[in-house]
Scaffold this active site. Structure first.
Site, mmCIF file in Angstrom:
data_model
loop_
_atom_site.group_PDB
_atom_site.id
_atom_site.type_symbol
_atom_site.label_atom_id
_atom_site.label_comp_id
_atom_site.label_asym_id
_atom_site.label_seq_id
_atom_site.Cartn_x
_atom_site.Cartn_y
_atom_site.Cartn_z
ATOM 1 N N ASP A 20 30.452 -8.123 30.692
ATOM 2 C CA ASP A 20 29.960 -8.576 32.003
ATOM 3 C C ASP A 20 28.437 -8.559 32.050
ATOM 4 O OD1 ASP A 20 30.154 -9.519 34.572
ATOM 5 O OD2 ASP A 20 30.704 -7.586 35.458
ATOM 6 N N HIS A 37 25.494 -17.039 29.235
ATOM 7 C CA HIS A 37 26.771 -17.070 28.492
ATOM 8 C C HIS A 37 26.512 -17.379 27.017
ATOM 9 C CE1 HIS A 37 28.900 -16.623 32.168
ATOM 10 N NE2 HIS A 37 28.658 -17.833 32.636
ATOM 11 N N LEU A 131 39.789 -6.520 10.856
ATOM 12 C CA LEU A 131 39.802 -6.380 12.312
ATOM 13 C C LEU A 131 40.637 -7.473 12.982
ATOM 14 C CD1 LEU A 131 38.410 -5.122 14.927
ATOM 15 C CD2 LEU A 131 36.752 -6.983 14.696
HETATM 16 C C1 IPE Z 1 35.342 -9.869 34.572
HETATM 17 O O1 IPE Z 1 34.036 -10.174 34.948
HETATM 18 C C2 IPE Z 1 35.881 -10.939 33.693
HETATM 19 C C3 IPE Z 1 35.207 -11.116 32.425
HETATM 20 C C4 IPE Z 1 34.275 -10.357 31.921
HETATM 21 C C5 IPE Z 1 35.680 -12.235 31.656
HETATM 22 P P1 IPE Z 1 33.722 -10.813 36.367
HETATM 23 O O2 IPE Z 1 32.252 -10.904 36.465
HETATM 24 O O3 IPE Z 1 34.482 -12.072 36.555
HETATM 25 O O4 IPE Z 1 34.304 -9.708 37.354
HETATM 26 P P2 IPE Z 1 34.106 -9.499 38.914
HETATM 27 O O5 IPE Z 1 34.587 -10.742 39.579
HETATM 28 O O6 IPE Z 1 32.655 -9.269 39.148
HETATM 29 O O7 IPE Z 1 34.919 -8.304 39.245
HETATM 30 C C1 IPE Z 2 30.543 -12.254 32.263
HETATM 31 O O1 IPE Z 2 29.297 -12.454 32.845
HETATM 32 C C2 IPE Z 2 31.100 -13.503 31.653
HETATM 33 C C3 IPE Z 2 32.246 -14.080 32.368
HETATM 34 C C4 IPE Z 2 32.842 -13.551 33.388
HETATM 35 C C5 IPE Z 2 32.754 -15.352 31.875
HETATM 36 P P1 IPE Z 2 29.164 -12.958 34.348
HETATM 37 O O2 IPE Z 2 29.098 -14.448 34.325
HETATM 38 O O3 IPE Z 2 30.216 -12.389 35.197
HETATM 39 O O4 IPE Z 2 27.743 -12.366 34.739
HETATM 40 P P2 IPE Z 2 27.316 -11.727 36.134
HETATM 41 O O5 IPE Z 2 28.321 -10.678 36.461
HETATM 42 O O6 IPE Z 2 27.322 -12.841 37.127
HETATM 43 O O7 IPE Z 2 25.957 -11.172 35.869
HETATM 44 MG MG MG Z 3 30.332 -10.665 36.257
#
Ligand code: IPE
Ligand code: IPE
Ligand code: MG
Length: 246
Positions: A20, A37, A131
């Protein structure tokens, strides 16, 4: 070096990661979310390598949740093409490192081209014995549990399973992660303290490790830090400390 602090006799078999913070990382660097990303792929490469180096058997990465379909279309589309690009780009590297790629999640939701590339990568790495890299894509814990329940109901109607046969062990056979052991360690980056519908069944006794590092900055050294922290914990599984130590 942090890797020297890792106890090789107590490596978790399965580590799961909620990757995240890509969006916030991009914002900090004055760029758009997609850029974040894209940078996240470097972090994936680093921990896949690091996990292989210390002998972790399974690494599950939460890459796209069921709920992530609700993001703006441009972001979802960009994530899809990034996924295809990353797979195409990394496949030789995965084979070179003896990594077997698998997927858990509702991949039938993905565009055809993504499904084809995923199948090719799974097929191409299927004989690798190092792995196991498990990508959780269009995945959510509740989706997985409900799918399992549907299959059990079908099997029950066909007489394949009866009510008395349903227990912890048989239930697991109906999950998409059925041959994968539960993760001993679950890591979440970006300073969020939640599960966001990740492996709900499998984390019943996992140790949690939260770090403020944003995913694109995460490297194998950070994985080793998490493992060292994990190795310092006492896992009691409901018993007392005395029982564990005797
Ligand atoms: C959780 O992250 C899903 C992934 C890392 C793929 P999100 O950024 O979507 O989670 P929430 O919505 O903040 O809980
Ligand atoms: C995690 O990073 C990747 C996915 C959920 C696909 P985020 O896109 O959720 O990044 P933040 O949480 O907005 O910083
Ligand atoms: Mg996120």
């Amino acid at each position: 070096m942090i890797i020297d602090q890792v106890n090789r006799d107590r490596i978790p078999r399965h580590v799961a990661v909620i990757m995240d913070g890509n969006g916030r990382w991009a914002e900090l660097h004055g760029n758009d979310r997609i850029y974040g990303h894209r940078q996240g792929v470097d972090a994936v490469r680093s921990i896949v390598e690091g996990a292989g180096e210390i002998g972790i058997e399974y690494l599950t990465l939460y890459a796209f949740s069921t709920e992530n379909w609700n993001r703006p279309k441009e972001e979802v589309d960009a994530l899809m093409s990034l996924l295809v690009d990353a797979i195409v780009q990394e496949i030789d590297n995965l084979n070179e490192k003896n990594v077997r790629m698998r997927v858990v999640g509702n991949i039938f939701c993905f565009p055809d081209q993504v499904q084809v590339k995923l199948s090719e990568a799974i097929e191409s790495t299927s004989a690798n014995t190092g792995l196991n890299l498990v990508l959780a894509l269009s995945y959510s814990g509740r989706w997985e549990i409900l799918e399992a329940v549907r299959k059990i109901v079908r099997d029950a109607q066909e007489g394949v399973i009866s009510e008395e046969d349903i227990n912890d062990k048989t239930f697991v056979n109906y999950l998409s992660s059925f041959e994968i052991p539960d993760p001993e360690l679950l890591i979440r980056t970006s300073g969020e303290f939640r599960i966001s519908n990740f492996l709900l069944w499998q984390i019943a006794y996992s140790e949690f490790y939260f770090t403020p590092i944003l995913w694109p900055d995460f490297r194998k050294e950070n994985l080793y830090e998490a493992i060292v922290d994990f190795q310092g914990r006492e896992r009691r599984f409901g018993k007392t400390s005395e029982q564990i130590r005797s």
